[in-house]
Design an enzyme around this catalytic site. Structure first.
Site: not given
Length: 284
Positions: A26, A28, A59, A63, A67, A70, A175, A201
């Site tokens: 990944d 970020a 927020a 994750m 986006k 998201h 994802r 993460d």
């Protein structure tokens, strides 16, 4: 007459017992952006532009997703949904998600480099993997228009990968499905997904690796689940660091991660452990 074409002889092995061939990272919270702030802070700012306050904790919940997804999932959270209803007199609709995404995207493009310093240990670990002949792939919840400037900024810091898949590159989507991870397998020419390790993460990122049939490694301290900058983390008492590590690790392990480590710096030891397990017949 034999008309069978001369194709490469790929024979399925019931147990893969070779070395790790590729690691799919990944971005970020994994390679760059300790604490994963580029996606979250910009989302908060985008919602603020519509008069809706969103906390950092809110927020962070979705994750790892693309986006647009998201933003949609964020708008479905009870607190955010209530605030949207109170301001606009109706639930958030797809058209609202479109408008938020349109506001979010230029902010993300503008600011991604600002947050995307290298996570300590990244260059050393990638060099060690390359010395062993392990291929380096990557994928992200970022769309391509954000991924491209991120790749340029990463390269300016000495970080390059062999392949990078953005969440809108594939028609199948992102994802928690396996498609971005598998696109790396195809591009890198890896003959068995069990020879691959997905490092992430977030819970959707771990789900991605599992769906692709890979070994998965979660990162407890450098990413979204702890959500602190490196300096903020280092300033905490060791007891508080341990508390946050344990909470993040428990969440990632519950998601199915085969291993959970603090950050990318601990990855070489995990690669060795995975290879030892595979040598004894263990499979992901």
């Amino acid at each position: 007459m034999n008309t069978t074409p001369n194709l490469p002889a790929y024979r399925h092995q019931r147990f893969y017992q070779g070395p790790v061939r590729a690691v799919i990272f990944d971005w970020a919270g994994t390679l760059v952006d300790f604490g994963s702030f580029a996606p979250t802070q910009v989302l908060i700012d985008a919602f603020a532009g519509f008069g809706i306050s969103v906390s950092m904790a809110e927020a962070r919940v979705p994750m790892g997703l693309a986006k647009w997804d998201h933003i949609q999932q964020l708008g479905l959270q009870a607190g955010v949904a209530q605030r949207w209803q109170e301001r606009y007199g109706k639930p958030m609709a797809d058209a609202d998600v479109d408008a938020l995404y349109a506001a979010f995207l230029p902010l993300q493009i503008e600011r991604v480099a600002q947050y995307s310093g290298l996570i300590p240990g990244t260059l050393t670990v990638l060099a060690q993997l390359r010395e062993r002949g392990i291929r380096i792939g990557s994928c992200s919840g970022y769309p391509r228009v954000v991924m491209n400037p991120l790749l340029v900024h990463a390269a300016s810091q000495g970080l390059t990968v062999e392949h990078a898949v953005a969440t809108d590159d594939l028609q199948a989507g992102g994802r928690p499905g396996p498609w971005m991870a598998l696109a790396n397998v195809i591009e890198l020419g890896i003959g068995d997904v069990r020879a691959c390790v997905k490092v992430d993460d977030t819970v959707p990122g771990i789900a991605e690796g599992l769906a692709a049939g890979m070994w998965t490694v979660g990162l407890s301290l450098s990413g979204n689940e702890t959500g602190l900058t490196f300096a903020e983390l280092e300033a905490l008492p060791l007891s508080e660091q341990a508390k946050r590590r344990d909470a993040a690790a428990a969440k990632l392990a519950h998601a199915g991660a085969h291993y959970v480590i603090d950050s990318i710096a601990g990855l070489p030891a995990i690669i060795a452990a995975i290879e030892l397990r595979m040598a004894h017949g263990d499979q992901p």
